[in-house]
Design an enzyme around this catalytic site. Sequence first.
Site, PDB file in Angstrom:
ATOM      1  N   ASP A 290       0.922  -1.288   0.072  1.00  0.00           N
ATOM      2  CA  ASP A 290      -0.002   0.085   0.025  1.00  0.00           C
ATOM      3  C   ASP A 290       0.766   1.321  -0.028  1.00  0.00           C
ATOM      4  OD1 ASP A 290       0.637  -0.437   2.643  1.00  0.00           O
ATOM      5  OD2 ASP A 290      -1.124  -0.386   3.762  1.00  0.00           O
TER       6      ASP A 290
ATOM      7  N   ASP B 249       7.244   3.588   3.249  1.00  0.00           N
ATOM      8  CA  ASP B 249       7.674   4.670   4.228  1.00  0.00           C
ATOM      9  C   ASP B 249       8.979   4.616   4.312  1.00  0.00           C
ATOM     10  OD1 ASP B 249       7.371   6.681   5.814  1.00  0.00           O
ATOM     11  OD2 ASP B 249       6.732   5.439   7.765  1.00  0.00           O
TER      12      ASP B 249
ATOM     13  N   GLY C 279      10.596   1.971   4.033  1.00  0.00           N
ATOM     14  CA  GLY C 279      10.950   0.996   3.046  1.00  0.00           C
ATOM     15  C   GLY C 279      11.274  -0.447   3.704  1.00  0.00           C
TER      16      GLY C 279
ATOM     17  N   THR D 283       9.425  -2.514   5.409  1.00  0.00           N
ATOM     18  CA  THR D 283       8.791  -3.698   5.169  1.00  0.00           C
ATOM     19  C   THR D 283       8.726  -4.384   3.708  1.00  0.00           C
ATOM     20  OG1 THR D 283       7.034  -2.668   6.664  1.00  0.00           O
ATOM     21  CG2 THR D 283       6.154  -4.373   5.049  1.00  0.00           C
TER      22      THR D 283
ATOM     23  N   ASP E 244      -5.087   2.038   7.513  1.00  0.00           N
ATOM     24  CA  ASP E 244      -5.727   2.348   8.325  1.00  0.00           C
ATOM     25  C   ASP E 244      -5.010   3.091   9.548  1.00  0.00           C
ATOM     26  OD1 ASP E 244      -3.486   0.315   8.899  1.00  0.00           O
ATOM     27  OD2 ASP E 244      -4.544   0.163  10.880  1.00  0.00           O
TER      28      ASP E 244
ATOM     29  N   ARG F  94      -9.922   1.631   6.724  1.00  0.00           N
ATOM     30  CA  ARG F  94      -9.511   1.272   5.606  1.00  0.00           C
ATOM     31  C   ARG F  94     -10.664   1.167   4.345  1.00  0.00           C
ATOM     32  NH1 ARG F  94      -5.110  -1.873   6.903  1.00  0.00           N
ATOM     33  NH2 ARG F  94      -5.127  -2.916   9.021  1.00  0.00           N
TER      34      ARG F  94
END
Length: 195
Positions: free
Chosen positions: A121, A124, A126, A128, A180, A186
């Site tokens: 999604d 940020d 990076g 993940t 979320d 969501r």
Amino acid sequence: MHETLIAGRPPGVAIGAPKGSIPPSARAMIASARIARRVRELGRQVSEIYADIDTPLVLVVILKGATVFAADLLRSLSIPAELEFVSAASYGSGTSSTGRVRLAHMVEGPLVGRHVLLVEDIVDSGRTVDAVAKRIRRLGPASLRIAALLDRPARRAVDVKIDFCGFVIPDRFVIGYGLDYAGLYRELPGIYSLR
Ligand code: IMP
Ligand code: MG
């Protein structure tokens, strides 16, 4: 209806708010029609890049935030594709990265020799996508690319190459379209920033 606020939440983010309601502190950032147009474009690009592969593309979706984007992206493809899921979390219930990445679920099918598109999604820090990509690479895919609906480069800590990017956004926490805040919002069709 009165608002019950949790410590640490931005003002106006209420528990027990009616489904689909937008917190008063939220500001519209990307309208749903714009998201739809962009996702269709990404679908066309992805379909073109993988037009000649001889096995179905494998979309590896990072739970939970990317599910809404992945569902729309999948339906924008004109090539065969399979779905796999991984569960990774670098956030608790706050709005800033903890720096840790937890992988709770790995893909079910073998990825050896398969063309894999990781679907996220938002990138940020990076951490993940980087952590998931490293794990996937060990499974011997024929190729691995990354699709991210949102790129927020302001807080990048790990160098990540996003092959298919929806929108580059400023340094604001965002909700909606799968994203979320503490498990909520969501379902919003557009993307909103929390002040
Ligand atoms: P990273 O590992 O720091 O790149 O963070 C990426 C993950 O954190 C995403 O998969 C999201 O689940 C979550 N995240 C980061 N920023 C936001 C945001 O603004 N809203 C909601 N979730 C976010
Ligand atoms: Mg996520």
